[in-house]
Structure formats: C-alpha cells, structure tokens
Design an enzyme around this catalytic site. Structure first.
Site, PDB file in Angstrom:
ATOM      1  N   ASP A 198      -0.583 -12.746   2.057  1.00 39.48           N
ATOM      2  CA  ASP A 198      -1.203 -11.674   3.137  1.00 39.48           C
ATOM      3  C   ASP A 198      -1.410 -12.288   4.415  1.00 39.48           C
ATOM      4  O   ASP A 198      -2.473 -12.698   4.560  1.00 39.48           O
ATOM      5  CB  ASP A 198      -2.737 -11.367   2.519  1.00 39.48           C
ATOM      6  CG  ASP A 198      -3.243 -10.137   3.004  1.00 39.48           C
ATOM      7  OD1 ASP A 198      -2.707  -9.587   4.130  1.00 39.48           O
ATOM      8  OD2 ASP A 198      -4.274  -9.525   2.744  1.00 39.48           O
ATOM      9  N   HIS A 202       0.849  -1.089   0.032  1.00 32.75           N
ATOM     10  CA  HIS A 202      -0.046  -0.038   0.143  1.00 32.75           C
ATOM     11  C   HIS A 202       0.914   1.328   0.126  1.00 32.75           C
ATOM     12  O   HIS A 202       1.904   1.210   0.555  1.00 32.75           O
ATOM     13  CB  HIS A 202      -0.918   0.071   1.356  1.00 32.75           C
ATOM     14  CG  HIS A 202      -1.686  -1.025   1.708  1.00 32.75           C
ATOM     15  ND1 HIS A 202      -1.340  -2.054   2.157  1.00 32.75           N
ATOM     16  CD2 HIS A 202      -2.999  -1.104   1.462  1.00 32.75           C
ATOM     17  CE1 HIS A 202      -2.576  -2.942   2.293  1.00 32.75           C
ATOM     18  NE2 HIS A 202      -3.475  -2.425   1.756  1.00 32.75           N
ATOM     19  N   ASP A 232       2.213   1.711   3.493  1.00 34.75           N
ATOM     20  CA  ASP A 232       3.365   1.055   3.857  1.00 34.75           C
ATOM     21  C   ASP A 232       4.640   1.279   3.620  1.00 34.75           C
ATOM     22  O   ASP A 232       5.687   1.240   4.303  1.00 34.75           O
ATOM     23  CB  ASP A 232       3.183  -0.544   3.255  1.00 34.75           C
ATOM     24  CG  ASP A 232       1.748  -0.954   3.426  1.00 34.75           C
ATOM     25  OD1 ASP A 232       1.180  -0.949   4.325  1.00 34.75           O
ATOM     26  OD2 ASP A 232       1.453  -1.929   2.490  1.00 34.75           O
ATOM     27  N   ASP A 239      -5.097 -13.845  -2.587  1.00 40.67           N
ATOM     28  CA  ASP A 239      -4.346 -13.505  -1.324  1.00 40.67           C
ATOM     29  C   ASP A 239      -4.211 -14.792  -0.376  1.00 40.67           C
ATOM     30  O   ASP A 239      -5.219 -15.144   0.062  1.00 40.67           O
ATOM     31  CB  ASP A 239      -4.955 -12.440  -0.609  1.00 40.67           C
ATOM     32  CG  ASP A 239      -4.533 -10.914  -1.014  1.00 40.67           C
ATOM     33  OD1 ASP A 239      -3.736 -10.840  -1.991  1.00 40.67           O
ATOM     34  OD2 ASP A 239      -4.858  -9.960  -0.368  1.00 40.67           O
TER      35      ASP A 239
END
Ligand code: XLS
Ligand code: NI
Ligand code: NI
Length: 441
Positions: free
Chosen positions: A340, A102, A105, A297
């Site tokens: 994830d 992101h 992040d 994910d």
C-alpha cells in the site's frame, strides 16, 4: 504482454548482492527456502492497484504528475482495460504473486448503481482472464466507501440510513466479485467511519450502525460461501479527524463487544500504526497475542511528520521485529504483504514504480532472514521465558488460581515474600537483534 513498461523489457530476476543492476532483486529470491518454506510463500507479496495505477500523483496543492494515460478518460471501459493491461504487465515483470484492488480502481463509476455494477462485472471478468494468463492471484478485494460525496459523512456510520444501504449494496457486489476471483481475504477500511466534530455526532448510534454493517457483511460471506478472511484495517485518523477503527486494540475491543471477534481479523498497515502513536511491531504483537492478526499493508511514514505518506518500506530494522513475531506466530495464513505504497510526486518515470517495489521487496526479504535467525537462535524467546518463569512456578499458579487478597497479604506480612527488582535486559535484547541484522547473508 502490453508494453507500457517498455523500458523494463525483462522480468525482474534475483541477482544477489554483488549485482549493480538496479532492476534486479538483491535479496528476494522467490524459491529460496527459509525454514523449509519458499520466500514467496512466506511473504505473499501483493501490488496495490490504487496508488500504482489509479492515482495521478496529485496532492492538495497540485495536480497529477504521473504518466498514466488511462486516467484521461475516467468513465471509459476501454481506458479501464488499458489500465488493467499495464497493471498485469507490471505484476508479471515484477514477478509478485498477488494484487489487491477496490471496486472503483478497476471499474468506472456509472450514472446509476446498475451501471456501476455492470462496469464492475465487466472488469471482473476481464481481471479473471488476465489472472489466469499471468498466474497472478487476488490477495484481497475491497469497496471504496470513502471517495464519492455520498460518503462524506461516513458509509455505515452515516446519519442517513439510505447511505448505509448504498454502502451495503456496494459491499455485496464487491464481496461477490472477490469470491469470484478466488480472493484470499476481503478488507474493510473505514475511511470515513469517524467524525469531524462531536458537535453533530451521535457516537453511540454510529458504533451500533458499524457493528450492524459488519454483522451483515459476515452473514453474507457465509450465505455465498466465501471462504476468505474478513479483515478490518485500523487507522486512527485521516481523512476524518477521528476514526473508530483507531488501532488493533480498539478494533479488538469493538469486535468483542458486538460478538464479532470470530468473524474478523485485522489488516495492519505500518504507517497507520505509527499514526496511532504505536510501532508497527506493537500492532503486530497485539493482534497475534489476541488471535486477530490477518494481513499487512506494507509501507512507511515519514517520521518527521504526521501524515499517511505511504512510502515504500526501507527499514530492515522495523520489519525484522514484525516478521519475527509473524514467524513465531505461525506465519501469515491467508494474509500477505500488500504494498500500500505511493511513489513520491516527483518520481515521474514509469520505471520508478519498479524501483520502489524492488527496494521494498528486498527490504522485506532481508527482514525475513533476520527474523528466521532470531527464531532459530532463540535468545530473545529464552529471555522472555526466563523473565516470566515465576508465573509458571507453584507460587505464580497459586496467584492466578486460588489466592485471595488476604492470603497474599499474609505472605508478604510474614516476610515469606520479599521480591527483589531484577534487570529487564533491554540493551542486551537490542544487541541480540542488531547482531542478527548484521550477520544474515
Ligand atoms: C488508506 C488505506 C487504504 C486501504 C484500502 O489509508 O490504507 O488504502 O488499505 O482501502
Ligand atoms: Ni492500507
Ligand atoms: Ni494507508
């Protein structure tokens, strides 16, 4: 290479099932050919930045437990670079080809939008250099539209159009950053695109807002010439009580209703599938059958509770079924398996991050071998073909074509049609799957 993970001096290698080295792959052998394609190219594994490097290991009852020194200075670009050095050291040592992140992040939020954008651009340039040096690619980028208080009531679905605009600006920048880094996909996870109570919510309006937002994102993708795939990540709830992108089927219906089905596919997360009351297998099958399968994910839930615990995958059984469908459906395309995944809060050693990923990757590799066997063996597909054979025959075609309710009734009334129930063969099908699981090597 930085030496944050100094306890793992060498890159992780494939050593096979006879190895008792915990820091070696037992099954994942990147170059091994599976149906004439390298394992690495089948699985397209990515490490996620947020859980592994941007999360301190806190939960609602307690503070962070992990050793992530850069988190002590959340506003500093030097700390962001230190975090990125450690992340790329990890990717390189793990030997996986992709990562995902992101905007927030990799780059600290600034005091103004301009400052945040400038931080992002600085860190995107730094990421570009690191990617080049390490040979690591970007599976997908995404914007964090859920952490900041401005998004408490949603981003696109916020009652305030100014919040919509702010989210639009953030996605514009992050979509462009993803393109700049050669990202294969761009993900939209609607973390707070839902409601806490119907009492203050105009559901119809929020659906229109979300569709408008997705339309603008798709338009901008074409304007800038980003050729990656746009992905929506379904999740039924958490953090909101109800999220609009509930599951693959809801997302599909929504895209169809707003004429967006050609622009978006889905990024299916294992733990989100189970939160929605489905199996991961179901979500993958639904998406493939309807032409919206995009990426995965990878993780797992704790099957005793109802949270998104994001644990590392460790069930060959669960993943084999999904991989079987993915292989039969022609593979991942631009997608991949993004880890994830979160360490447990007590997994405080730096090396734990390696153990989690190695185990998950080996599990996926083993599931790929099972899937290949199931495809080449053909028993399951044969059972399905036989089960529906009537629909390929003359009568089945007539039912789907020129039959009327009256003409069908006539055939039944005359006794010409008198169907007998037949076995669904579920146990035999399950045994076929287990035989493949037990026999791959
Ligand atoms: C949270 C989601 C999130 C997305 C990216 O539950 O899985 O991590 O993958 O925003
Ligand atoms: Ni996810
Ligand atoms: Ni999740």
């Amino acid at each position: 290479m930085a030496d944050f993970f100094a306890d793992v001096p060498e890159p992780i290698r494939f050593e096979g099932l006879d190895s008792d080295n915990p820091l070696a792959y037992k099954v994942y052998d990147a170059d091994r050919l599976v149906s004439e394609k390298r394992m690495e190219d089948h699985l397209r594994i990515a490490v996620c930045y947020w859980h592994s490097f941007a999360w301190p290991g806190n939960d609602v009852f307690g503070e962070g437990t992990f050793d992530r020194p850069w988190l002590a200075n959340p506003d500093s670009l030097d700390a962001a670079r230190m975090k990125m050095d450690a992340a790329f050291e990890f990717f390189t040592k793990l030997g996986t080809p992709f990562f995902c992140f992101h905007d927030r992040d990799i780059a600290p939020d600034g005091a103004t939008f301009g400052e945040s954008a400038s931080n992002l651009s600085t860190m995107v340039d730094y990421a570009g250099e690191k990617m080049e040096a390490a040979g690591v690619r970007l599976l997908w980028g995404t914007a964090n539209l859920f952490s900041h208080p401005r998004y408490a009531a949603g981003a696109a679905t916020n009652p305030d159009p100014e919040v919509f605009a702010y989210a639009a600006a953030q996605v514009k920048h992050m979509l462009e950053a993803t393109k700049k880094l050669g990202g294969a996909n761009y993900v939209l996870w609607g973390g707070r695109e839902g409601y806490e109570t119907m009492l203050n919510t105009d559901l119809r309006r929020e659906a229109d807002q979300l569709a408008r937002f997705l339309t603008l994102v798709a338009e901008h993708k074409h304007t800038i010439g980003f050729d990656g795939t746009l992905l929506i990540e379904p999740k039924p709830q958490e953090p909101t009580k109800h999220q609009y992108d509930y599951d693959s089927q809801s997302v599909h219906g929504f895209l169809d209703r707003y004429g967006l089905a050609d622009e978006y596919k889905v990024n299916i997360e294992v733990n989100h599938a189970t939160l929605a009351g489905h199996s991961f297998h179901h979500e993958v099958v639904y998406a493939i059958a309807n032409g919206i399968f995009g990426s995965v994910d990878a993780n797992r839930g704790d099957y005793q509770n109802d949270w998104d615990t994001d644990q590392f995958p460790n069930s060959v059984d669960e993943l084999s079924l999904a991989l079987y469908e993915i292989l039969r459906g022609g593979g991942l395309g631009t997608g991949g398996f993004n880890f994830d995944t979160k360490l447990r809060r007590q997994s405080m050693s730096r090396t734990d991050l390696f153990h989690g990923h190695i185990g998950g990757i080996d599990t996926l590799a083993r599931a790929l071998l099972v899937a290949e066997l199931l495809v080449s063996d053909g028993t399951l597909a044969g059972m399905v073909t036989e089960r529906y054979a009537g629909w390929d025959g003359e009568f089945g075609k007539r039912v789907m074509g020129r039959a009327t309710l009256a003409s069908l009734a006539e055939m039944v009334e005359s006794g010409e049609i008198d169907p007998r129930p037949v076995s669904g063969g579920q146990e035999a099908a399950e045994n076929t799957v287990n035989r493949a699981i037990w026999s791959v090597s």
